[in-house]
Enzyme design. Structure first.
Site, PDB file in Angstrom:
ATOM      1  N   ARG A  89       0.726  -1.184   0.506  1.00 40.59           N
ATOM      2  CA  ARG A  89       0.336   0.051  -0.242  1.00 40.59           C
ATOM      3  C   ARG A  89       0.452   0.893   0.143  1.00 40.59           C
ATOM      4  NH1 ARG A  89      -5.273  -1.871   0.857  1.00 40.59           N
ATOM      5  NH2 ARG A  89      -6.745   0.114   1.716  1.00 40.59           N
ATOM      6  N   ARG A 128     -21.900   0.383  -1.449  1.00 41.84           N
ATOM      7  CA  ARG A 128     -21.469  -0.574  -0.285  1.00 41.84           C
ATOM      8  C   ARG A 128     -22.068  -0.911   0.851  1.00 41.84           C
ATOM      9  NH1 ARG A 128     -15.695  -2.972  -0.808  1.00 41.84           N
ATOM     10  NH2 ARG A 128     -15.607  -0.680   0.927  1.00 41.84           N
ATOM     11  N   ARG A 141     -10.045   7.888   2.288  1.00 44.66           N
ATOM     12  CA  ARG A 141      -8.905   6.798   1.291  1.00 44.66           C
ATOM     13  C   ARG A 141      -8.364   7.471   0.666  1.00 44.66           C
ATOM     14  NH1 ARG A 141     -14.156   3.219   1.667  1.00 44.66           N
ATOM     15  NH2 ARG A 141     -13.328   0.954   0.479  1.00 44.66           N
TER      16      ARG A 141
HETATM   17  P1  AP5 Z   1      -9.012  -2.599   1.696  1.00 43.59           P
HETATM   18  O1  AP5 Z   1     -10.315  -3.592   2.652  1.00 43.59           O
HETATM   19  O2  AP5 Z   1      -8.193  -2.903   1.010  1.00 43.59           O
HETATM   20  O3  AP5 Z   1      -9.952  -1.209   1.734  1.00 43.59           O
HETATM   21  P2  AP5 Z   1      -9.723  -0.252   0.001  1.00 43.59           P
HETATM   22  O4  AP5 Z   1      -8.214  -0.522  -0.643  1.00 43.59           O
HETATM   23  O5  AP5 Z   1     -10.359   0.739   0.436  1.00 43.59           O
HETATM   24  O6  AP5 Z   1     -10.646  -1.299  -1.203  1.00 43.59           O
HETATM   25  P3  AP5 Z   1     -11.802  -1.832  -0.906  1.00 43.59           P
HETATM   26  O7  AP5 Z   1     -12.380  -3.042  -0.488  1.00 43.59           O
HETATM   27  O8  AP5 Z   1     -12.907  -1.101  -0.792  1.00 43.59           O
HETATM   28  O9  AP5 Z   1     -12.082  -1.755  -3.013  1.00 43.59           O
HETATM   29  P4  AP5 Z   1     -11.731  -2.317  -3.608  1.00 43.59           P
HETATM   30  O10 AP5 Z   1     -10.945  -2.356  -5.110  1.00 43.59           O
HETATM   31  O11 AP5 Z   1     -11.200  -3.995  -2.974  1.00 43.59           O
HETATM   32  O12 AP5 Z   1     -13.099  -3.342  -4.059  1.00 43.59           O
HETATM   33  P5  AP5 Z   1     -14.217  -4.574  -4.182  1.00 43.59           P
HETATM   34  O13 AP5 Z   1     -14.146  -5.202  -4.896  1.00 43.59           O
HETATM   35  O14 AP5 Z   1     -14.408  -4.317  -3.169  1.00 43.59           O
HETATM   36  O15 AP5 Z   1      -8.276  -1.002   3.492  1.00 43.59           O
HETATM   37  C1  AP5 Z   1      -8.846  -1.353   4.477  1.00 43.59           C
HETATM   38  C2  AP5 Z   1      -8.545  -0.525   5.489  1.00 43.59           C
HETATM   39  O16 AP5 Z   1      -7.757  -1.238   6.206  1.00 43.59           O
HETATM   40  C3  AP5 Z   1      -7.447   0.926   4.228  1.00 43.59           C
HETATM   41  O17 AP5 Z   1      -8.145   2.186   4.612  1.00 43.59           O
HETATM   42  C4  AP5 Z   1      -7.188   1.023   6.050  1.00 43.59           C
HETATM   43  O18 AP5 Z   1      -7.027   1.011   7.166  1.00 43.59           O
HETATM   44  C5  AP5 Z   1      -6.490  -0.792   6.024  1.00 43.59           C
HETATM   45  N1  AP5 Z   1      -5.230  -1.899   5.481  1.00 43.59           N
HETATM   46  C6  AP5 Z   1      -6.146  -2.916   4.395  1.00 43.59           C
HETATM   47  N2  AP5 Z   1      -3.876  -3.095   4.178  1.00 43.59           N
HETATM   48  C7  AP5 Z   1      -3.966  -2.120   4.337  1.00 43.59           C
HETATM   49  C8  AP5 Z   1      -2.355  -2.269   4.172  1.00 43.59           C
HETATM   50  N3  AP5 Z   1      -1.695  -3.333   3.710  1.00 43.59           N
HETATM   51  N4  AP5 Z   1      -1.263  -1.613   5.104  1.00 43.59           N
HETATM   52  C9  AP5 Z   1      -2.284  -0.069   5.738  1.00 43.59           C
HETATM   53  N5  AP5 Z   1      -3.140  -0.805   6.105  1.00 43.59           N
HETATM   54  C10 AP5 Z   1      -4.223  -1.213   5.343  1.00 43.59           C
HETATM   55  O19 AP5 Z   1     -15.470  -3.063  -5.365  1.00 43.59           O
HETATM   56  C11 AP5 Z   1     -16.897  -2.508  -4.301  1.00 43.59           C
HETATM   57  C12 AP5 Z   1     -17.608  -2.014  -4.975  1.00 43.59           C
HETATM   58  O20 AP5 Z   1     -17.988  -1.952  -5.812  1.00 43.59           O
HETATM   59  C13 AP5 Z   1     -18.411  -3.845  -4.696  1.00 43.59           C
HETATM   60  O21 AP5 Z   1     -19.475  -3.214  -3.626  1.00 43.59           O
HETATM   61  C14 AP5 Z   1     -18.854  -4.246  -5.625  1.00 43.59           C
HETATM   62  O22 AP5 Z   1     -19.679  -5.121  -5.557  1.00 43.59           O
HETATM   63  C15 AP5 Z   1     -18.747  -3.007  -6.228  1.00 43.59           C
HETATM   64  N6  AP5 Z   1     -18.158  -3.567  -7.718  1.00 43.59           N
HETATM   65  C16 AP5 Z   1     -16.891  -3.822  -7.946  1.00 43.59           C
HETATM   66  N7  AP5 Z   1     -16.386  -4.316  -9.336  1.00 43.59           N
HETATM   67  C17 AP5 Z   1     -17.682  -3.163 -10.094  1.00 43.59           C
HETATM   68  C18 AP5 Z   1     -17.630  -3.211 -11.240  1.00 43.59           C
HETATM   69  N8  AP5 Z   1     -17.303  -4.147 -12.520  1.00 43.59           N
HETATM   70  N9  AP5 Z   1     -18.934  -3.385 -11.625  1.00 43.59           N
HETATM   71  C19 AP5 Z   1     -19.701  -1.668 -10.826  1.00 43.59           C
HETATM   72  N10 AP5 Z   1     -19.739  -2.889  -9.683  1.00 43.59           N
HETATM   73  C20 AP5 Z   1     -18.451  -3.308  -9.063  1.00 43.59           C
END
Ligand code: AP5
Length: 184
Positions: A89, A128, A141
């Site tokens: 990250r 979501r 974020r």
């Molecule tokens: P983390 O869980 O990694 O969250 P993020 O990076 O903010 O990612 P998201 O889960 O929000 O998004 P995603 O890209 O995975 O999309 P998703 O598939 O879920 O991290 C959360 C927190 O943990 C961080 O803020 C931090 O505090 C901590 N953290 C984690 N890792 C860390 C690290 N390495 N170091 C330090 N801190 C860390 O999809 C999102 C939505 O969109 C879903 O509802 C899905 O159904 C929808 N969707 C997906 N694809 C499509 C599409 N093609 N069309 C329409 N809708 C779609």
């Protein structure tokens, strides 16, 4: 066997696509966000330390994550490959991973970068409704992503490991593009 890293902003679809590929290629999907959310739910020491950072959209400190990744990537099931989602990250996590993968002789094949415009990211996340999916935290974020994670695009591009994919398409189309990259 695949060993890949997903990169992309919050809401880009990293978790969604990592889960599809994990089933198709039969390798573990390793999400640091999921690991941390489980720790918060279990009220473990890690969860208690991580919770406030997660709720505000900040990255949790590296020292909470690095040992956890080393421990996870050296488990037996990771010997057959893995998909990393949410790690690395920042540049220091990427340098740590570099050394770790040399140590454990598990080179990463490619870094899949999902590209999605901000307005689409925000509306996906609001829909979501996870605990950290309210507008104020989502905006933070995105700021944290631009500042700390986006530099990794150049980091991996300079090593010819980066493949960017249009993540702003129906999920199946994104999955098809990803599979095409991985099978080429
Ligand atoms: P983390 O869980 O990694 O969250 P993020 O990076 O903010 O990612 P998201 O889960 O929000 O998004 P995603 O890209 O995975 O999309 P998703 O598939 O879920 O991290 C959360 C927190 O943990 C961080 O803020 C931090 O505090 C901590 N953290 C984690 N890792 C860390 C690290 N390495 N170091 C330090 N801190 C860390 O999809 C999102 C939505 O969109 C879903 O509802 C899905 O159904 C929808 N969707 C997906 N694809 C499509 C599409 N093609 N069309 C329409 N809708 C779609």
């Amino acid at each position: 066997m695949i060993r890949v890293i997903f990169l992309g902003p919050p809401g880009a679809g990293k978790g969604t696509q990592a889960s599809v590929l994990s089933k198709d290629f039969d390798v573990p999907h390793i999400s640091t966000g999921d690991i941390l959310r489980s720790a918060v739910a279990a009220k473990s020491e890690l969860g208690q330390k991580a919770e406030s950072y997660m709720n505000s959209g900040e990255l949790v400190p590296d020292d909470l994550i690095l040992d956890l990744i080393r421990e996870r990537l050296t488990q037996e099931d990771a010997g057959k490959g893995w998909i990393l989602d949410g790690f690395p990250r920042n540049v220091s996590q990427a340098n740590f991973l570099d050394k770790l993968l040399v140590d454990i002789k598990q080179p990463c094949e490619c870094v899949l970068n999902l590209e999605v415009p901000d307005n689409v990211l925000i509306s996906r996340l609001l829909e979501r409704g996870r605990k950290d999916d309210n507008e104020e935290v989502i905006r933070n974020r995105l700021v944290v992503y631009r500042k700390q994670t986006e530099p990794l695009i150049e980091f991996f591009r300079s090593r010819q490991q980066l493949v960017s994919i249009n993540g702003n398409q129906p999920m199946d189309s994104v999955a098809a593009d990803l599979k095409q990259v991985l099978q080429s």
